[in-house]
Enzyme design. Structure first.
Site, PDB file in Angstrom:
ATOM      1  N   HIS A 223      55.413 105.713  20.682  1.00 22.56           N
ATOM      2  CA  HIS A 223      55.419 107.147  21.386  1.00 22.56           C
ATOM      3  C   HIS A 223      55.071 106.691  22.787  1.00 22.56           C
ATOM      4  O   HIS A 223      54.988 107.617  23.726  1.00 22.56           O
ATOM      5  CB  HIS A 223      54.705 108.176  20.833  1.00 22.56           C
ATOM      6  CG  HIS A 223      55.084 109.562  21.270  1.00 22.56           C
ATOM      7  ND1 HIS A 223      54.231 110.173  22.271  1.00 22.56           N
ATOM      8  CD2 HIS A 223      56.124 110.244  20.876  1.00 22.56           C
ATOM      9  CE1 HIS A 223      54.868 111.278  22.370  1.00 22.56           C
ATOM     10  NE2 HIS A 223      55.923 111.384  21.873  1.00 22.56           N
TER      11      HIS A 223
ATOM     12  N   LYS B  80      54.737 105.700  26.847  1.00 26.02           N
ATOM     13  CA  LYS B  80      55.643 105.783  28.064  1.00 26.02           C
ATOM     14  C   LYS B  80      54.868 105.113  29.349  1.00 26.02           C
ATOM     15  O   LYS B  80      54.538 105.717  30.083  1.00 26.02           O
ATOM     16  CB  LYS B  80      56.097 107.267  28.482  1.00 26.02           C
ATOM     17  CG  LYS B  80      56.619 107.860  27.005  1.00 26.02           C
ATOM     18  CD  LYS B  80      55.683 108.839  26.707  1.00 26.02           C
ATOM     19  CE  LYS B  80      56.311 109.837  25.644  1.00 26.02           C
ATOM     20  NZ  LYS B  80      57.079 109.561  24.739  1.00 26.02           N
TER      21      LYS B  80
ATOM     22  N   ASP C  18      53.570  93.138  37.930  1.00 30.27           N
ATOM     23  CA  ASP C  18      52.522  92.265  38.588  1.00 30.27           C
ATOM     24  C   ASP C  18      51.436  92.410  38.399  1.00 30.27           C
ATOM     25  O   ASP C  18      50.774  92.009  39.195  1.00 30.27           O
ATOM     26  CB  ASP C  18      53.120  92.083  39.999  1.00 30.27           C
ATOM     27  CG  ASP C  18      54.454  91.455  40.346  1.00 30.27           C
ATOM     28  OD1 ASP C  18      55.080  90.991  39.421  1.00 30.27           O
ATOM     29  OD2 ASP C  18      54.969  91.768  41.486  1.00 30.27           O
TER      30      ASP C  18
END
Length: 384
Positions: free
Chosen positions: A291, A293, A298
């Protein structure tokens, strides 16, 4: 819109509900003035009751508690909790109470998907974790894999501003009087981390989160790691990832490996071929329900929040992500992502992908066509 980073924040990365919910409960129990809580889902389960009990204890101490939940995400699972909260003199509002799972009207599809909490203008939480037991994952292996961030410092002012502004708007639309007497924001320096709150709405911030991703991807020189539960980006996002891979940047996608929404599951896989051909690495997470996000670029730029990389999040829903410019935070998130990739994900091999049976390709491209048709009907075509 250019995001302006704020110095002097103290950020704590919280992985899964096992870290998030105890931290949230402690913050609520320490509240003495006001609490704003926004969530897409507020479930009547063990976790929902735990947080509801903490909110009621706070209200019993005289804390002004505001709870805003989405009318679709919490439909059918919040009513009993709503009654308990209201009886405890907690102000409860429903964002978009008129819902229909079959509607294609854009105003009905514009949901409150962000997860924000502001306590005493002193501490805040931003992330992707709903108020729901992440050990209860039907058809999936628990726990649900997700992140949130605990915030102290100048960034608090932005979180409080967003929660209070939306509360006022929903109160007006609900013909409710909203009396607000905010505590002074604790904007003192609490650390040395640079961060900014990026939101998506349907007015001034329509593409802020996507633009932040695109700018960071364009500037990447070494590595891009994106973990996203629902991945169905527009053309510009896919093109940015391919360009990064072709200029030598290692591009890694950690995506949902388990089937939740059948149409999106197969439609997403129609994008794999061109990404793999460009050198993008794709991992599918199978250990549990993904779930998250989040992203790390870098080993310095990072984001944690509620926004998926799909039409719902990028063009319809209200979302909120913390974007961080800090090596320590980014490396911690990167390490967590690598741990989960190693222990719970499988790489999608380019050769195996291109040798799939015809029937599976037909299913994938049929799902892709249906998804594109639905996107057209609601007026989403992505960035050109």
């Amino acid at each position: 819109m250019t995001l302006e980073f704020l110095e002097g924040n103290k950020l704590q990365l919280l992985t899964n509900g096992s870290a998030y919910f105890p931290a949230l409960e402690r913050a609520i129990d320490a509240a003495h003035g006001e609490i704003y809580l926004e969530t897409y889902i507020f479930a009547d389960d063990d976790t929902g009751r735990l947080i509801a009990a903490a909110l009621m204890r706070a209200a019993g101490r005289g804390v002004r508690v505001h709870v805003l939940v989405d009318g679709f995400g919490s439909k059918g699972i919040f009513e009993q909790t709503r009654q308990l909260l209201s009886a405890a003199n907690i102000e409860v509002l429903i964002f978009g109470p008129k819902t229909s799972p079959l509607t294609l009207r854009r105003n009905r599809l514009r949901r409150l998907h962000r997860k924000l909490v502001a306590v005493d203008a002193r501490v805040a939480f931003v992330g992707g974790i709903n108020i729901i037991d992440d050990m209860h994952t039907p058809r999936h292996t628990p726990p649900r894999y997700d992140y949130a961030v605990r915030i102290e410092g100048p960034l608090l002012a932005n979180v409080l501003e967003q929660t209070a502004r939306l509360w006022r708007g929903v109160a007006r639309a609900s013909l409710r009087r909203s009396v607000q007497r905010h505590l002074p924001v604790d904007a003192a320096v609490h650390g040395n981390q640079r961060a900014v709150l990026a939101v998506r709405d349907n007015l001034r911030h329509r593409s802020d989160i996507e633009d932040a991703y695109l700018a960071a991807i364009a500037e990447a020189r070494e590595e891009i790691i994106i973990a996203n539960a629902y991945f169905f980006p527009g053309a510009s996002f896919r093109r940015a990832l391919r360009r990064a891979a072709r200029r030598g940047v290692r591009v890694v996608l950690l995506l949902q490996g388990r089937v939740e929404y059948v149409l999106l599951y197969y439609a997403t896989r129609a994008l794999y071929g061109s990404l793999l051909d460009a050198g993008v690495e794709i991992y599918e997470y199978h250990k549990s329900f993904l779930h998250a996000k989040v992203a790390v670029i870098d080993q310095r730029w990072a984001t944690v929040g509620s926004s998926n990389i799909d039409p719902f999040s990028l063009m319809l829903a209200r979302e909120a992500n913390v974007v961080v410019d800090d090596v320590k935070f980014s490396q911690e998130l990167r390490g967590s992502l690598h741990d989960h990739m190693r222990d719970g994900a499988m790489v999608v091999a380019k050769s195996a992908w291109h040798s799939q049976p015809l029937w599976r390709r037909a299913v994938i491209w049929s799902a892709y066509g249906c998804a594109r048709l639905l996107m057209g009907l609601v007026g989403y075509g992505g960035k050109p």
